[in-house]
Design a protein around this motif. Structure first.
Motif, PDB file in Angstrom:
ATOM      1  N   VAL A 127      -3.316   8.867  -6.341  1.00 44.35           N
ATOM      2  CA  VAL A 127      -2.509   8.730  -5.123  1.00 44.35           C
ATOM      3  C   VAL A 127      -1.723   7.427  -5.162  1.00 44.35           C
ATOM      4  CG1 VAL A 127      -2.597   8.467  -2.611  1.00 44.35           C
ATOM      5  CG2 VAL A 127      -4.091  10.138  -3.746  1.00 44.35           C
ATOM      6  N   VAL A 128      -2.410   6.354  -5.560  1.00 46.65           N
ATOM      7  CA  VAL A 128      -1.771   5.045  -5.579  1.00 46.65           C
ATOM      8  C   VAL A 128      -0.640   5.013  -6.603  1.00 46.65           C
ATOM      9  CG1 VAL A 128      -2.165   2.574  -5.940  1.00 46.65           C
ATOM     10  CG2 VAL A 128      -3.886   3.952  -4.766  1.00 46.65           C
ATOM     11  N   GLU A 129      -0.801   5.708  -7.703  1.00 42.57           N
ATOM     12  CA  GLU A 129       0.268   5.730  -8.693  1.00 42.57           C
ATOM     13  C   GLU A 129       1.558   6.287  -8.105  1.00 42.57           C
ATOM     14  OE1 GLU A 129       0.877   6.526 -13.396  1.00 42.57           O
ATOM     15  OE2 GLU A 129      -0.635   7.738 -12.382  1.00 42.57           O
ATOM     16  N   ALA A 130       1.446   7.244  -7.216  1.00 41.56           N
ATOM     17  CA  ALA A 130       2.646   7.786  -6.563  1.00 41.56           C
ATOM     18  C   ALA A 130       3.348   6.718  -5.731  1.00 41.56           C
ATOM     19  CB  ALA A 130       2.275   8.990  -5.699  1.00 41.56           C
ATOM     20  N   TRP A 131       2.588   5.743  -5.212  1.00 45.37           N
ATOM     21  CA  TRP A 131       3.213   4.668  -4.442  1.00 45.37           C
ATOM     22  C   TRP A 131       4.184   3.861  -5.303  1.00 45.37           C
ATOM     23  CZ3 TRP A 131      -1.707   2.139  -1.793  1.00 45.37           C
ATOM     24  CH2 TRP A 131      -2.327   3.102  -0.989  1.00 45.37           C
ATOM     25  N   THR A 132       3.936   3.788  -6.587  1.00 47.26           N
ATOM     26  CA  THR A 132       4.792   2.974  -7.455  1.00 47.26           C
ATOM     27  C   THR A 132       6.202   3.545  -7.568  1.00 47.26           C
ATOM     28  OG1 THR A 132       4.218   4.113  -9.535  1.00 47.26           O
ATOM     29  CG2 THR A 132       2.760   2.331  -8.809  1.00 47.26           C
ATOM     30  N   GLN A 133       6.378   4.796  -7.168  1.00 48.15           N
ATOM     31  CA  GLN A 133       7.690   5.446  -7.248  1.00 48.15           C
ATOM     32  C   GLN A 133       8.402   5.473  -5.900  1.00 48.15           C
ATOM     33  OE1 GLN A 133       8.765   6.263 -10.339  1.00 48.15           O
ATOM     34  NE2 GLN A 133       6.802   5.324 -10.914  1.00 48.15           N
ATOM     35  N   SER A 134       7.806   4.858  -4.902  1.00 48.07           N
ATOM     36  CA  SER A 134       8.388   4.884  -3.562  1.00 48.07           C
ATOM     37  C   SER A 134       9.666   4.049  -3.493  1.00 48.07           C
ATOM     38  CB  SER A 134       7.366   4.333  -2.550  1.00 48.07           C
ATOM     39  OG  SER A 134       7.944   4.177  -1.277  1.00 48.07           O
ATOM     40  N   ASP A 135      10.557   4.422  -2.604  1.00 45.88           N
ATOM     41  CA  ASP A 135      11.742   3.612  -2.325  1.00 45.88           C
ATOM     42  C   ASP A 135      11.412   2.430  -1.401  1.00 45.88           C
ATOM     43  OD1 ASP A 135      13.364   5.292  -3.819  1.00 45.88           O
ATOM     44  OD2 ASP A 135      13.855   6.563  -2.096  1.00 45.88           O
ATOM     45  N   HIS A 136      10.204   2.428  -0.864  1.00 44.72           N
ATOM     46  CA  HIS A 136       9.769   1.418   0.097  1.00 44.72           C
ATOM     47  C   HIS A 136       9.094   0.266  -0.654  1.00 44.72           C
ATOM     48  CE1 HIS A 136       6.766   0.137   3.399  1.00 44.72           C
ATOM     49  NE2 HIS A 136       7.949  -0.307   3.774  1.00 44.72           N
ATOM     50  N   LEU A 137       9.698  -0.913  -0.587  1.00 49.00           N
ATOM     51  CA  LEU A 137       9.228  -2.068  -1.349  1.00 49.00           C
ATOM     52  C   LEU A 137       7.762  -2.374  -1.100  1.00 49.00           C
ATOM     53  CD1 LEU A 137       9.807  -4.651  -3.067  1.00 49.00           C
ATOM     54  CD2 LEU A 137      10.461  -5.765  -0.915  1.00 49.00           C
ATOM     55  N   TRP A 138       7.354  -2.348   0.160  1.00 51.57           N
ATOM     56  CA  TRP A 138       5.978  -2.736   0.491  1.00 51.57           C
ATOM     57  C   TRP A 138       4.968  -1.700  -0.001  1.00 51.57           C
ATOM     58  CZ3 TRP A 138       4.871  -7.527   1.965  1.00 51.57           C
ATOM     59  CH2 TRP A 138       5.904  -8.314   2.481  1.00 51.57           C
ATOM     60  N   THR A 139       5.379  -0.450  -0.114  1.00 49.18           N
ATOM     61  CA  THR A 139       4.497   0.559  -0.689  1.00 49.18           C
ATOM     62  C   THR A 139       4.286   0.290  -2.170  1.00 49.18           C
ATOM     63  OG1 THR A 139       5.139   2.238   0.924  1.00 49.18           O
ATOM     64  CG2 THR A 139       4.234   3.025  -1.157  1.00 49.18           C
ATOM     65  N   ARG A 140       5.364  -0.030  -2.878  1.00 54.00           N
ATOM     66  CA  ARG A 140       5.221  -0.349  -4.304  1.00 54.00           C
ATOM     67  C   ARG A 140       4.332  -1.579  -4.497  1.00 54.00           C
ATOM     68  NH1 ARG A 140      10.748   0.360  -4.035  1.00 54.00           N
ATOM     69  NH2 ARG A 140      11.219  -1.768  -4.725  1.00 54.00           N
ATOM     70  N   ARG A 141       4.531  -2.585  -3.673  1.00 48.52           N
ATOM     71  CA  ARG A 141       3.686  -3.780  -3.760  1.00 48.52           C
ATOM     72  C   ARG A 141       2.223  -3.437  -3.506  1.00 48.52           C
ATOM     73  NH1 ARG A 141       1.423  -7.250  -0.073  1.00 48.52           N
ATOM     74  NH2 ARG A 141       1.296  -9.480  -0.632  1.00 48.52           N
ATOM     75  N   ALA A 142       1.968  -2.551  -2.535  1.00 49.09           N
ATOM     76  CA  ALA A 142       0.597  -2.202  -2.182  1.00 49.09           C
ATOM     77  C   ALA A 142      -0.174  -1.616  -3.356  1.00 49.09           C
ATOM     78  CB  ALA A 142       0.598  -1.204  -1.019  1.00 49.09           C
ATOM     79  N   ALA A 143       0.527  -0.951  -4.274  1.00 49.71           N
ATOM     80  CA  ALA A 143      -0.157  -0.390  -5.440  1.00 49.71           C
ATOM     81  C   ALA A 143      -0.840  -1.478  -6.264  1.00 49.71           C
ATOM     82  CB  ALA A 143       0.837   0.389  -6.305  1.00 49.71           C
ATOM     83  N   LEU A 144      -0.269  -2.662  -6.295  1.00 50.24           N
ATOM     84  CA  LEU A 144      -0.886  -3.767  -7.032  1.00 50.24           C
ATOM     85  C   LEU A 144      -1.958  -4.468  -6.203  1.00 50.24           C
ATOM     86  CD1 LEU A 144       2.155  -5.386  -8.890  1.00 50.24           C
ATOM     87  CD2 LEU A 144       0.498  -3.716  -9.740  1.00 50.24           C
ATOM     88  N   VAL A 145      -1.677  -4.739  -4.946  1.00 54.62           N
ATOM     89  CA  VAL A 145      -2.657  -5.457  -4.125  1.00 54.62           C
ATOM     90  C   VAL A 145      -3.922  -4.614  -3.941  1.00 54.62           C
ATOM     91  CG1 VAL A 145      -3.067  -6.622  -1.924  1.00 54.62           C
ATOM     92  CG2 VAL A 145      -0.788  -6.676  -2.961  1.00 54.62           C
ATOM     93  N   ALA A 146      -3.757  -3.319  -3.785  1.00 56.80           N
ATOM     94  CA  ALA A 146      -4.907  -2.444  -3.575  1.00 56.80           C
ATOM     95  C   ALA A 146      -5.764  -2.278  -4.820  1.00 56.80           C
ATOM     96  CB  ALA A 146      -4.431  -1.075  -3.090  1.00 56.80           C
ATOM     97  N   THR A 147      -5.219  -2.573  -5.984  1.00 54.85           N
ATOM     98  CA  THR A 147      -5.965  -2.371  -7.236  1.00 54.85           C
ATOM     99  C   THR A 147      -6.470  -3.682  -7.837  1.00 54.85           C
ATOM    100  OG1 THR A 147      -3.846  -2.354  -8.450  1.00 54.85           O
ATOM    101  CG2 THR A 147      -4.780  -0.211  -7.806  1.00 54.85           C
ATOM    102  N   LEU A 148      -6.448  -4.745  -7.073  1.00 55.82           N
ATOM    103  CA  LEU A 148      -6.955  -6.024  -7.591  1.00 55.82           C
ATOM    104  C   LEU A 148      -8.403  -5.973  -8.077  1.00 55.82           C
ATOM    105  CD1 LEU A 148      -5.280  -8.532  -5.113  1.00 55.82           C
ATOM    106  CD2 LEU A 148      -4.975  -8.487  -7.595  1.00 55.82           C
ATOM    107  N   PRO A 149      -9.277  -5.101  -7.561  1.00 60.13           N
ATOM    108  CA  PRO A 149     -10.631  -5.056  -8.117  1.00 60.13           C
ATOM    109  C   PRO A 149     -10.676  -4.805  -9.619  1.00 60.13           C
ATOM    110  CG  PRO A 149     -10.598  -3.929  -6.011  1.00 60.13           C
ATOM    111  CD  PRO A 149      -9.166  -4.269  -6.342  1.00 60.13           C
ATOM    112  N   TRP A 150      -9.643  -4.160 -10.175  1.00 58.32           N
ATOM    113  CA  TRP A 150      -9.648  -3.892 -11.616  1.00 58.32           C
ATOM    114  C   TRP A 150      -9.250  -5.117 -12.439  1.00 58.32           C
ATOM    115  CZ3 TRP A 150      -9.396   0.037  -8.182  1.00 58.32           C
ATOM    116  CH2 TRP A 150     -10.207   1.136  -8.446  1.00 58.32           C
TER     117      TRP A 150
END
Length: 232
Positions: A127-150
């Motif tokens: 699901v998060v990978e789909a965020w990386t293709q969004s036109d919304h800047l903050w959605t694309r950013r969220a893909a990285l912030v949400a995956t910081l545990p890795w």
């Protein structure tokens, strides 16, 4: 359901802090002037009082007010490693919030809740990978912030390493865009990775420094002394 909880939050309002918060966050919404520790204390009590279904309902209602502190409280209500009996409604609600992100503070609080849901079910990275293709800047950013545990495993399992490489691929894909918000998010991810896998972080910077802003390279290299102080 909302009114008594919103009343508890607004009872803590400090008008003297409001203008300072408006200037700092630079978004046109209602601010109450309530501090983070105060919101933490309230939501801790609410989490203990409410079952999960009611917490999801309250979080949704708080979010819909668009009050700054209410949106933080909504995220904090659902920031928990285990959500039982079923965390899917909470996960669905968090996903619905992502397209509405418009500032780092609210986005980062929600992303902390999202992190817990991704750890609980790593298949949600699809699901998060789909965020990386969004036109919304903050959605694309969220893909990285949400995956910081890795970034944080010292001895990652094969599946964790694969997820790490997948996310680094997202970060690399962002780099042709020199937007400062994205550059900082990439630098943050690589910086945190460098504390647990300095070799991989160094390799990422070396391969992509031609597309990274100087401040992003500096931040990503903060814990890599061989890069920040080559003469040492």
């Amino acid at each position: 359901m909302l009114d008594p909880y919103l009343a508890q939050l607004t009872a803590l309002a400090d008008p003297d802090r409001v203008s300072q918060m408006q200037d700092y966050h630079k978004m046109d919404r209602v601010y109450l002037g309530v501090t983070n520790p105060q919101i933490n204390d309230l939501t801790k009590i609410w989490r203990e009082e409410l079952d999960l279904a009611d917490r999801v309902s309250l979080a949704d209602a708080l979010w819909q007010t668009d009050i700054f502190e209410a949106r933080l409280a909504a995220a904090k209500l659902l920031t928990q490693a285990r959500l039982r009996p079923d965390d899917e409604p909470a996960w669905q609600l968090m996903q619905s919030w992502v397209p509405e992100f418009d500032s780092w503070a609210i986005a980062d609080h929600v992303c902390m809740a999202v992190q817990k849901r991704l750890i609980a079910d790593p298949d949600r990275l699809d699901v998060v990978e789909a965020w990386t293709q969004s036109d919304h800047l903050w959605t694309r950013r969220a893909a990285l912030v949400a995956t910081l545990p890795w970034t944080k495993q010292n001895h990652p399992k094969p599946e964790e390493l694969a997820a790490r490489e997948r996310i680094l691929g997202w970060a690399e894909g962002y780099l042709p865009v020199k937007n400062g918000i994205m550059q900082k998010a990439i630098a943050w991810w690589v910086r945190d990775l460098s504390r647990h896998d300095p070799a991989r972080a160094t390799a990422f910077i070396d391969a992509n420094s031609h597309q990274m802003k100087p401040y992003a390279i500096k931040e990503a290299s903060r814990y890599l002394p061989e890069r920040t102080n080559p003469a040492a």
